[in-house]
Write a protein that holds these residues in place. Structure first.
Motif, PDB file in Angstrom:
ATOM      1  N   GLU A   1     -72.218 -25.999 -53.544  1.00 22.34           N
ATOM      2  CA  GLU A   1     -71.171 -25.596 -54.488  1.00 22.34           C
ATOM      3  C   GLU A   1     -71.352 -26.310 -55.823  1.00 22.34           C
ATOM      4  O   GLU A   1     -71.203 -25.703 -56.890  1.00 22.34           O
ATOM      5  N   ASP A   2     -71.700 -27.577 -55.786  1.00 20.81           N
ATOM      6  CA  ASP A   2     -71.931 -28.335 -57.017  1.00 20.81           C
ATOM      7  C   ASP A   2     -73.096 -27.735 -57.805  1.00 20.81           C
ATOM      8  O   ASP A   2     -73.017 -27.569 -59.025  1.00 20.81           O
ATOM      9  N   LYS A   3     -74.160 -27.383 -57.100  1.00 22.96           N
ATOM     10  CA  LYS A   3     -75.312 -26.778 -57.769  1.00 22.96           C
ATOM     11  C   LYS A   3     -74.949 -25.436 -58.397  1.00 22.96           C
ATOM     12  O   LYS A   3     -75.354 -25.129 -59.517  1.00 22.96           O
TER      13      LYS A   3
ATOM     14  N   LYS B   1     -72.627 -29.797 -51.608  1.00 25.79           N
ATOM     15  CA  LYS B   1     -73.761 -29.948 -52.512  1.00 25.79           C
ATOM     16  C   LYS B   1     -74.151 -28.608 -53.120  1.00 25.79           C
ATOM     17  O   LYS B   1     -74.450 -28.514 -54.314  1.00 25.79           O
TER      18      LYS B   1
ATOM     19  N   LYS C   1     -73.259 -20.113 -68.864  1.00 22.37           N
ATOM     20  CA  LYS C   1     -72.268 -19.899 -69.923  1.00 22.37           C
ATOM     21  C   LYS C   1     -72.796 -20.388 -71.255  1.00 22.37           C
ATOM     22  O   LYS C   1     -72.627 -19.735 -72.290  1.00 22.37           O
TER      23      LYS C   1
ATOM     24  N   ASP D   1     -72.251 -23.187 -65.357  1.00 22.80           N
ATOM     25  CA  ASP D   1     -72.014 -23.809 -66.661  1.00 22.80           C
ATOM     26  C   ASP D   1     -73.222 -23.635 -67.575  1.00 22.80           C
ATOM     27  O   ASP D   1     -73.070 -23.340 -68.769  1.00 22.80           O
ATOM     28  N   ALA D   2     -74.406 -23.798 -67.021  1.00 24.81           N
ATOM     29  CA  ALA D   2     -75.621 -23.617 -67.820  1.00 24.81           C
ATOM     30  C   ALA D   2     -75.733 -22.170 -68.302  1.00 24.81           C
ATOM     31  O   ALA D   2     -76.113 -21.921 -69.452  1.00 24.81           O
TER      32      ALA D   2
ATOM     33  N   ASN E   1     -71.975 -24.492 -59.388  1.00 21.38           N
ATOM     34  CA  ASN E   1     -71.116 -24.741 -60.546  1.00 21.38           C
ATOM     35  C   ASN E   1     -71.924 -25.191 -61.752  1.00 21.38           C
ATOM     36  O   ASN E   1     -71.666 -24.764 -62.884  1.00 21.38           O
ATOM     37  N   ARG E   2     -72.915 -26.052 -61.536  1.00 16.85           N
ATOM     38  CA  ARG E   2     -73.756 -26.496 -62.652  1.00 16.85           C
ATOM     39  C   ARG E   2     -74.552 -25.336 -63.227  1.00 16.85           C
ATOM     40  O   ARG E   2     -74.702 -25.217 -64.445  1.00 16.85           O
ATOM     41  N   GLN E   3     -75.059 -24.471 -62.365  1.00 22.89           N
ATOM     42  CA  GLN E   3     -75.798 -23.303 -62.843  1.00 22.89           C
ATOM     43  C   GLN E   3     -74.884 -22.357 -63.621  1.00 22.89           C
ATOM     44  O   GLN E   3     -75.297 -21.791 -64.635  1.00 22.89           O
TER      45      GLN E   3
END
Length: 64
Positions: free
Chosen positions: A18-20, A16, A29, A26-27, A22-24
């Motif tokens: 790691e998913d957070k 969980k 970027k 991407d945001a 990764n989303r951060q």
């Protein structure tokens, strides 16, 4: 709670997290791309302003 359940809970938490992350990432970027776009726009506006103020000054010095 058994050892297996503790390990499973820890792995679930890591996934969980790691998913957070990764989303951060991407945001961030996307935000960086927007910042770079705005920086380019500001640079173009500054160049236009300098050209226009230079032209106005030249007209004023000519006496028009």
């Amino acid at each position: 709670m058994g050892v297996t359940e503790k390990i499973w809970g820890a792995l679930t938490s890591v996934i969980k997290l790691e998913d957070k992350v990764n989303r951060q990432a991407d945001a961030m970027k996307g935000q960086q791309a927007r910042i770079e776009d705005l920086t380019g726009r500001v640079i173009r506006l500054e160049a236009q302003l300098e050209l226009l103020t230079g032209a106005a000054l030249a007209r004023r010095l000519k006496g028009d």
